[in-house]
Scaffold this motif. Structure first.
Motif, PDB file in Angstrom:
ATOM      1  N   LEU A   1      30.088  31.630  32.307  1.00  0.00           N
ATOM      2  CA  LEU A   1      30.037  33.042  31.909  1.00  0.00           C
ATOM      3  C   LEU A   1      29.825  33.175  30.407  1.00  0.00           C
ATOM      4  N   GLU A   2      29.079  34.190  30.028  1.00  0.00           N
ATOM      5  CA  GLU A   2      28.813  34.441  28.605  1.00  0.00           C
ATOM      6  C   GLU A   2      29.519  35.696  28.112  1.00  0.00           C
ATOM      7  N   VAL A   3      30.526  36.140  28.846  1.00  0.00           N
ATOM      8  CA  VAL A   3      31.309  37.311  28.443  1.00  0.00           C
ATOM      9  C   VAL A   3      32.739  36.863  28.185  1.00  0.00           C
TER      10      VAL A   3
ATOM     11  N   VAL B   1      41.082  45.106  26.058  1.00  0.00           N
ATOM     12  CA  VAL B   1      39.893  45.208  26.914  1.00  0.00           C
ATOM     13  C   VAL B   1      38.908  46.215  26.343  1.00  0.00           C
ATOM     14  N   LEU B   2      39.411  47.366  25.943  1.00  0.00           N
ATOM     15  CA  LEU B   2      38.536  48.425  25.431  1.00  0.00           C
ATOM     16  C   LEU B   2      37.764  47.961  24.201  1.00  0.00           C
ATOM     17  N   LYS B   3      38.400  47.172  23.357  1.00  0.00           N
ATOM     18  CA  LYS B   3      37.734  46.681  22.147  1.00  0.00           C
ATOM     19  C   LYS B   3      36.606  45.697  22.452  1.00  0.00           C
ATOM     20  N   GLN B   4      36.633  45.091  23.644  1.00  0.00           N
ATOM     21  CA  GLN B   4      35.592  44.137  24.022  1.00  0.00           C
ATOM     22  C   GLN B   4      34.354  44.822  24.616  1.00  0.00           C
TER      23      GLN B   4
ATOM     24  N   ILE C   1      32.202  38.213  47.534  1.00  0.00           N
ATOM     25  CA  ILE C   1      32.429  39.473  46.827  1.00  0.00           C
ATOM     26  C   ILE C   1      33.097  39.210  45.478  1.00  0.00           C
ATOM     27  N   ALA C   2      34.099  38.328  45.475  1.00  0.00           N
ATOM     28  CA  ALA C   2      34.805  38.037  44.230  1.00  0.00           C
ATOM     29  C   ALA C   2      33.880  37.380  43.209  1.00  0.00           C
ATOM     30  N   ARG C   3      33.071  36.435  43.666  1.00  0.00           N
ATOM     31  CA  ARG C   3      32.146  35.754  42.746  1.00  0.00           C
ATOM     32  C   ARG C   3      31.062  36.706  42.250  1.00  0.00           C
ATOM     33  N   ALA C   4      30.596  37.605  43.130  1.00  0.00           N
ATOM     34  CA  ALA C   4      29.560  38.559  42.728  1.00  0.00           C
ATOM     35  C   ALA C   4      30.051  39.481  41.619  1.00  0.00           C
ATOM     36  N   ALA C   5      31.362  39.750  41.606  1.00  0.00           N
ATOM     37  CA  ALA C   5      31.919  40.640  40.582  1.00  0.00           C
ATOM     38  C   ALA C   5      31.812  40.042  39.185  1.00  0.00           C
ATOM     39  N   LEU C   6      31.617  38.733  39.108  1.00  0.00           N
ATOM     40  CA  LEU C   6      31.487  38.086  37.798  1.00  0.00           C
ATOM     41  C   LEU C   6      30.134  38.350  37.151  1.00  0.00           C
ATOM     42  N   ASN C   7      29.193  38.822  37.947  1.00  0.00           N
ATOM     43  CA  ASN C   7      27.857  39.104  37.435  1.00  0.00           C
ATOM     44  C   ASN C   7      27.796  40.505  36.838  1.00  0.00           C
ATOM     45  N   ASP C   8      27.148  40.619  35.711  1.00  0.00           N
ATOM     46  CA  ASP C   8      26.876  41.928  35.106  1.00  0.00           C
ATOM     47  C   ASP C   8      28.138  42.709  34.742  1.00  0.00           C
ATOM     48  N   VAL C   9      29.215  42.003  34.372  1.00  0.00           N
ATOM     49  CA  VAL C   9      30.382  42.685  33.816  1.00  0.00           C
ATOM     50  C   VAL C   9      30.463  42.365  32.330  1.00  0.00           C
ATOM     51  N   ASP C  10      31.269  43.136  31.628  1.00  0.00           N
ATOM     52  CA  ASP C  10      31.394  42.959  30.181  1.00  0.00           C
ATOM     53  C   ASP C  10      32.608  42.125  29.798  1.00  0.00           C
ATOM     54  N   VAL C  11      33.612  42.126  30.669  1.00  0.00           N
ATOM     55  CA  VAL C  11      34.848  41.383  30.415  1.00  0.00           C
ATOM     56  C   VAL C  11      35.393  40.905  31.758  1.00  0.00           C
ATOM     57  N   VAL C  12      36.038  39.737  31.744  1.00  0.00           N
ATOM     58  CA  VAL C  12      36.720  39.241  32.940  1.00  0.00           C
ATOM     59  C   VAL C  12      38.204  39.076  32.623  1.00  0.00           C
ATOM     60  N   LEU C  13      39.052  39.637  33.484  1.00  0.00           N
ATOM     61  CA  LEU C  13      40.487  39.405  33.407  1.00  0.00           C
ATOM     62  C   LEU C  13      40.840  38.385  34.483  1.00  0.00           C
ATOM     63  N   PHE C  14      41.280  37.207  34.059  1.00  0.00           N
ATOM     64  CA  PHE C  14      41.641  36.136  34.979  1.00  0.00           C
ATOM     65  C   PHE C  14      43.158  36.098  35.094  1.00  0.00           C
ATOM     66  N   LEU C  15      43.670  36.505  36.256  1.00  0.00           N
ATOM     67  CA  LEU C  15      45.111  36.594  36.449  1.00  0.00           C
ATOM     68  C   LEU C  15      45.679  35.312  37.054  1.00  0.00           C
ATOM     69  N   ILE C  16      46.806  34.893  36.500  1.00  0.00           N
ATOM     70  CA  ILE C  16      47.573  33.802  37.089  1.00  0.00           C
ATOM     71  C   ILE C  16      49.044  34.214  37.103  1.00  0.00           C
ATOM     72  N   GLU C  17      49.871  33.455  37.828  1.00  0.00           N
ATOM     73  CA  GLU C  17      51.306  33.672  37.825  1.00  0.00           C
ATOM     74  C   GLU C  17      51.964  32.811  36.762  1.00  0.00           C
ATOM     75  N   ALA C  18      52.916  33.373  36.049  1.00  0.00           N
ATOM     76  CA  ALA C  18      53.671  32.608  35.076  1.00  0.00           C
ATOM     77  C   ALA C  18      54.374  31.443  35.762  1.00  0.00           C
ATOM     78  N   GLN C  19      54.258  30.268  35.155  1.00  0.00           N
ATOM     79  CA  GLN C  19      54.916  29.047  35.621  1.00  0.00           C
ATOM     80  C   GLN C  19      54.335  28.478  36.910  1.00  0.00           C
ATOM     81  N   ARG C  20      53.149  28.962  37.306  1.00  0.00           N
ATOM     82  CA  ARG C  20      52.540  28.402  38.512  1.00  0.00           C
ATOM     83  C   ARG C  20      51.037  28.241  38.317  1.00  0.00           C
ATOM     84  N   TRP C  21      50.585  26.991  38.277  1.00  0.00           N
ATOM     85  CA  TRP C  21      49.162  26.677  38.164  1.00  0.00           C
ATOM     86  C   TRP C  21      48.788  25.821  39.361  1.00  0.00           C
ATOM     87  N   THR C  22      47.776  26.264  40.137  1.00  0.00           N
ATOM     88  CA  THR C  22      47.428  25.585  41.377  1.00  0.00           C
ATOM     89  C   THR C  22      45.975  25.111  41.355  1.00  0.00           C
TER      90      THR C  22
END
Length: 310
Positions: A124-126, A178-181, A90-111
């Motif tokens: 992705l081309e968006v 986001v709106l400007k994109q 479901i999460a991967r399918a959401a990447l299809n046919d969208v105009d913008v992607v917001l990729f969330l991470i936590e500050a000071q934590r990269w896993t």
């Protein structure tokens, strides 16, 4: 589904509309952020990872445009059960046919899971906007800048935004970006509509939220909720919710001694339902067993876990 609102041609020339996917590993604040965008609660939120199991559509309409947010389950590496594999699809399918992607991470934590999500987006081309959440918890901002440069490599993203979804810091600026994109377009939904999910689905989610908040360790992930009755009269909304578990021992825990846990869940869920539907609620709950439902594709379909197509 409501029809899209009528707007005059001059207004439509400057009106933007499009789909925006919120993605990331579990428990980075995607649902909290979407609720803040909407100004009301739509996605359930708990401190436990993988609270969101299905794609939730949230619709924000202003005079400038309409943003259709897709809140998704967290993309994770360990996908041993059918339910986990479903959430990843479901999460991967959401990447299809969208105009913008917001990729969330936590500050000071990269896993490793964060990097796994990046790799899922590499073709992705968006525009992909890196949204660094929970920055309010970082006192030393120089450490935050070092983290973004050395651990994350922000050059891989179109924009970087620092926010606190819980407090709302930076969220308005993120929404403006986001709106400007988004492309110029007529709105897809009526301006009064805030989701395309059914009332039954929302009711089930609110009951499940109360269960997740009260049950510990792994048990919440062995529970799902199905709404069997949803009948509205002018004076009352009658809701019947079946709580499905996988074992007899789990059933006893959900019910609790003398029915105490189930009564507490029902009482708090009823209050949340009354706030959502703005109507007096009569809520009945049952606990039933469906052995290993979370590891059966057939059971998932029977319990309403639908595949979403672009």
């Amino acid at each position: 589904m409501n029809s899209a609102p009528e707007k005059d041609e001059d207004t439509l020339k400057e009106f933007r509309c499009g789909y925006v996917a919120l993605v990331g590993r579990p428990n980075v604040g995607k649902s909290t952020l979407m609720n803040h965008f909407l100004g009301q609660k739509l996605s359930i939120v708990t401190a436990k990872p993988q609270t969101t199991r299905q794609q939730i559509t949230g619709i924000k309409t202003t005079s400038e445009g309409q943003i259709v947010f897709l809140d998704t389950p967290g993309i994770h590496l360990a996908a041993k059960k059918a339910l986990n594999r479903y959430m990843n699809r479901i999460a991967r399918a959401a990447l299809n046919d969208v105009d913008v992607v917001l990729f969330l991470i936590e500050a000071q934590r990269w896993t490793r899971q964060d990097e796994h999500v990046v790799q899922a987006m590499k073709d992705l081309e968006v525009p992909v906007i890196l949204v660094v959440n929970k920055v309010d918890l970082v006192a030393n901002k120089e450490r935050l800048l070092h983290f973004l440069k050395e651990d994350v490599d922000t050059s891989r993203f179109n924009h970087v935004m620092l926010i606190s979804a819980k407090r709302g810091d930076g969220v308005a600026d993120l929404e403006s970006l986001v709106l400007k994109q988004l492309p110029f377009s007529r709105p897809f939904y009526d301006e009064s509509q805030f989701t395309d999910r059914s009332e039954r689905f929302l009711a089930g989610e609110l009951v499940r939220e109360q269960l997740m908040q009260r049950l510990h360790q792994e048990l919440p992930y062995s529970i799902t909720v199905e709404i069997e009755e949803f009948k509205r009269t002018p004076a009352l909304l009658r809701i019947g919710a079946v709580i499905w578990v996988e074992r007899e021992s789990q059933k006893q825990i959900v019910i609790g001694k003398g029915g105490k846990v189930l009564k507490q869940v029902g009482s708090q869920a009823r209050l949340a339902l009354q706030e959502l539907f703005e109507q007096k609620i009569f809520l009945r709950t049952w606990v039933k067993i469906s052995k290993d439902w979370s590891d059966s594709e057939k059971s998932l379909r029977e319990l309403g876990f639908e595949e979403f197509k672009g």
